[in-house]
Motif scaffolding. Sequence first.
Motif, PDB file in Angstrom:
ATOM      1  N   ARG A 134      18.382  11.619 -24.158  1.00  0.00           N
ATOM      2  CA  ARG A 134      20.275  11.775 -24.689  1.00  0.00           C
ATOM      3  C   ARG A 134      20.060  11.536 -25.395  1.00  0.00           C
ATOM      4  N   PRO A 135      21.360  12.609 -26.321  1.00  0.00           N
ATOM      5  CA  PRO A 135      22.277  12.446 -27.257  1.00  0.00           C
ATOM      6  C   PRO A 135      21.877  11.784 -28.784  1.00  0.00           C
ATOM      7  N   ILE A 136      21.546  11.901 -29.956  1.00  0.00           N
ATOM      8  CA  ILE A 136      21.444  10.847 -30.992  1.00  0.00           C
ATOM      9  C   ILE A 136      22.318  11.668 -31.684  1.00  0.00           C
ATOM     10  N   VAL A 137      23.342  10.086 -32.245  1.00  0.00           N
ATOM     11  CA  VAL A 137      24.490  10.467 -32.898  1.00  0.00           C
ATOM     12  C   VAL A 137      23.882  10.255 -34.470  1.00  0.00           C
ATOM     13  N   GLU A 138      23.938  11.949 -34.993  1.00  0.00           N
ATOM     14  CA  GLU A 138      23.485  12.115 -36.269  1.00  0.00           C
ATOM     15  C   GLU A 138      23.604  11.176 -37.302  1.00  0.00           C
ATOM     16  N   ASP A 139      22.714  10.686 -38.248  1.00  0.00           N
ATOM     17  CA  ASP A 139      23.377   9.579 -39.135  1.00  0.00           C
ATOM     18  C   ASP A 139      22.717  10.637 -40.092  1.00  0.00           C
ATOM     19  N   LYS A 140      24.009  11.631 -40.678  1.00  0.00           N
ATOM     20  CA  LYS A 140      23.891  12.331 -41.925  1.00  0.00           C
ATOM     21  C   LYS A 140      22.704  11.599 -43.349  1.00  0.00           C
ATOM     22  N   GLU A 141      23.372  10.103 -43.452  1.00  0.00           N
ATOM     23  CA  GLU A 141      21.654  10.015 -44.454  1.00  0.00           C
ATOM     24  C   GLU A 141      20.529  10.242 -44.472  1.00  0.00           C
ATOM     25  N   LEU A 142      20.081  10.204 -43.211  1.00  0.00           N
ATOM     26  CA  LEU A 142      18.775  10.154 -42.447  1.00  0.00           C
ATOM     27  C   LEU A 142      18.450  11.665 -42.578  1.00  0.00           C
ATOM     28  N   THR A 143      19.181  12.160 -42.189  1.00  0.00           N
ATOM     29  CA  THR A 143      19.232  13.931 -41.991  1.00  0.00           C
ATOM     30  C   THR A 143      18.188  14.647 -43.419  1.00  0.00           C
ATOM     31  N   GLN A 144      18.502  14.394 -44.431  1.00  0.00           N
ATOM     32  CA  GLN A 144      17.184  14.967 -45.653  1.00  0.00           C
ATOM     33  C   GLN A 144      16.251  14.780 -45.289  1.00  0.00           C
ATOM     34  N   PHE A 145      15.767  12.961 -44.540  1.00  0.00           N
ATOM     35  CA  PHE A 145      15.107  13.227 -44.479  1.00  0.00           C
ATOM     36  C   PHE A 145      13.744  13.789 -42.984  1.00  0.00           C
ATOM     37  N   LEU A 146      14.593  14.799 -42.433  1.00  0.00           N
ATOM     38  CA  LEU A 146      13.374  15.110 -41.119  1.00  0.00           C
ATOM     39  C   LEU A 146      13.662  16.677 -40.928  1.00  0.00           C
ATOM     40  N   ILE A 147      12.086  16.688 -42.039  1.00  0.00           N
ATOM     41  CA  ILE A 147      11.469  17.820 -42.503  1.00  0.00           C
ATOM     42  C   ILE A 147      10.819  18.435 -41.818  1.00  0.00           C
ATOM     43  N   PHE A 148      10.655  18.035 -40.108  1.00  0.00           N
ATOM     44  CA  PHE A 148       9.194  18.073 -39.917  1.00  0.00           C
ATOM     45  C   PHE A 148       9.658  17.666 -38.103  1.00  0.00           C
ATOM     46  N   TRP A 149      11.003  17.097 -37.931  1.00  0.00           N
ATOM     47  CA  TRP A 149      12.235  16.926 -36.635  1.00  0.00           C
ATOM     48  C   TRP A 149      13.213  17.294 -37.063  1.00  0.00           C
ATOM     49  N   ASP A 150      14.263  17.924 -36.378  1.00  0.00           N
ATOM     50  CA  ASP A 150      15.716  17.342 -36.837  1.00  0.00           C
ATOM     51  C   ASP A 150      16.189  17.141 -35.142  1.00  0.00           C
ATOM     52  N   TYR A 151      17.691  17.301 -35.850  1.00  0.00           N
ATOM     53  CA  TYR A 151      18.873  17.195 -34.269  1.00  0.00           C
ATOM     54  C   TYR A 151      18.413  18.533 -33.522  1.00  0.00           C
ATOM     55  N   GLN A 152      18.281  18.886 -33.999  1.00  0.00           N
ATOM     56  CA  GLN A 152      18.559  20.321 -33.086  1.00  0.00           C
ATOM     57  C   GLN A 152      17.479  20.999 -32.760  1.00  0.00           C
ATOM     58  N   ASP A 153      16.802  20.506 -33.651  1.00  0.00           N
ATOM     59  CA  ASP A 153      14.902  20.569 -33.110  1.00  0.00           C
ATOM     60  C   ASP A 153      14.637  20.174 -31.542  1.00  0.00           C
ATOM     61  N   ASN A 154      15.232  18.200 -31.557  1.00  0.00           N
ATOM     62  CA  ASN A 154      14.883  17.788 -30.869  1.00  0.00           C
ATOM     63  C   ASN A 154      16.019  18.352 -29.412  1.00  0.00           C
ATOM     64  N   ILE A 155      17.420  18.598 -29.362  1.00  0.00           N
ATOM     65  CA  ILE A 155      17.923  19.541 -28.097  1.00  0.00           C
ATOM     66  C   ILE A 155      17.009  20.473 -27.239  1.00  0.00           C
ATOM     67  N   THR A 156      16.413  21.102 -28.846  1.00  0.00           N
ATOM     68  CA  THR A 156      15.721  22.242 -28.650  1.00  0.00           C
ATOM     69  C   THR A 156      15.052  21.998 -27.283  1.00  0.00           C
ATOM     70  N   GLY A 157      14.041  20.864 -27.787  1.00  0.00           N
ATOM     71  CA  GLY A 157      12.558  20.247 -27.135  1.00  0.00           C
ATOM     72  C   GLY A 157      13.743  19.861 -25.942  1.00  0.00           C
ATOM     73  N   TRP A 158      13.919  19.600 -25.885  1.00  0.00           N
ATOM     74  CA  TRP A 158      14.394  18.808 -24.151  1.00  0.00           C
ATOM     75  C   TRP A 158      15.678  19.371 -23.733  1.00  0.00           C
ATOM     76  N   GLY A 159      16.295  20.450 -23.739  1.00  0.00           N
ATOM     77  CA  GLY A 159      17.068  22.226 -23.359  1.00  0.00           C
ATOM     78  C   GLY A 159      15.496  22.509 -22.522  1.00  0.00           C
ATOM     79  N   ALA A 160      14.741  22.954 -23.461  1.00  0.00           N
ATOM     80  CA  ALA A 160      13.315  23.926 -22.919  1.00  0.00           C
ATOM     81  C   ALA A 160      12.410  22.795 -21.578  1.00  0.00           C
ATOM     82  N   LEU A 161      12.232  22.039 -21.567  1.00  0.00           N
ATOM     83  CA  LEU A 161      12.102  20.961 -20.638  1.00  0.00           C
ATOM     84  C   LEU A 161      12.982  20.415 -19.180  1.00  0.00           C
ATOM     85  N   VAL A 162      13.992  20.077 -19.652  1.00  0.00           N
ATOM     86  CA  VAL A 162      14.392  19.528 -18.537  1.00  0.00           C
ATOM     87  C   VAL A 162      16.387  20.723 -18.046  1.00  0.00           C
ATOM     88  N   GLY A 163      15.807  21.559 -19.381  1.00  0.00           N
ATOM     89  CA  GLY A 163      17.042  22.202 -18.978  1.00  0.00           C
ATOM     90  C   GLY A 163      18.286  21.911 -19.912  1.00  0.00           C
TER      91      GLY A 163
END
Length: 320
Positions: free
Chosen positions: A200-229
């Motif tokens: 389920r979509p994660i509400v974006e935390d703009k203060e956290l974004t700078q620390f998401l160097i290995f896996w970010d919001y778009q990566d996450n949507i991409t991974g789930w979309g690939a797995l379940v459509g």
Amino acid sequence: MPYQLHPEIETTTRLFSELTKDQPRPALHDVESRRRNFAAFHALGGDRSGASDVTVVKYTTETSDGYALPLHWYARQGSTPRAGPAVLYFHGGGMIIGKVSEFHASISAYVSRSGVPFLAVDYRLAPEHPHPTMVEDAYIALTWLRDHAQELNVDAHRIAVYGDSAGGGLAAGLNLLARDRSFTPPIAKQILIYPMVDDRPIVEDKELTQFLIFWDYQDNITGWGALVGKENVGTENVSEYAAPSRAKDLSNLPSTYIEVGGLDLFRDQDIEFARRLAAAQVYTEFHLYPGLPHGFEGVGVGTKVLKGVMENRIRALQSF
């Protein structure tokens, strides 16, 4: 107080961010670019030879659709002749990336330090193999390990599942599937390292974004979309065996070790998953490590904080 990196990894994390700042971010749902980026990052790593006292034997087992599923048996040399515990291991990679060989050094280090052998599974990836292929591959591997326990010198009552990130989500989904199929003997423990458990979509935390160097919001949507459509992400069409946080009943699951960093995209879902496990009377050990991002092992080599984390993981591996 704003988010802060743990002081022991601040320099290396910011250096990594500086080195990769000019690398274009893949577009949403661009799986191939993410795979290339991971391969490039992996190539920058140091010694990947693994622990010298650990041997690897390769096996395969056939799945219901005729695929020869690769299995890699890691065991420390000179192990006791008495049957003991074993771990079924699933690597990370957001459901779309990775193979066992790329995690060889870390797997062999766990085996060397803990003395517990690992069966590492080269499960098939999305989007080429959407749900339920991944969790069914995991179930086949679990069955193979149980059925070959005697020849591998394993106590079938002492098999745990261990997974990092997407592998952690896969391990949690496998536990639900094994419980619901009355798999015997039941899995002894689940060890979930910053698991990816909720589509389920994660509400974006703009203060956290700078620390998401290995896996970010778009990566996450991409991974789930690939797995379940893509059309199913965040809807009621997603199975709990794909996204374990969707399970309404978490009772009768094995003893659980779960951890996540305070700067991890999965922080809140993992905290909630651990809370629900405990509320379901599952014996649960949970660690929230302040100042650590997702995949912090890549920037924390040699630090005291990583040493402490690894000591907890090794203790978990020796606890069943």
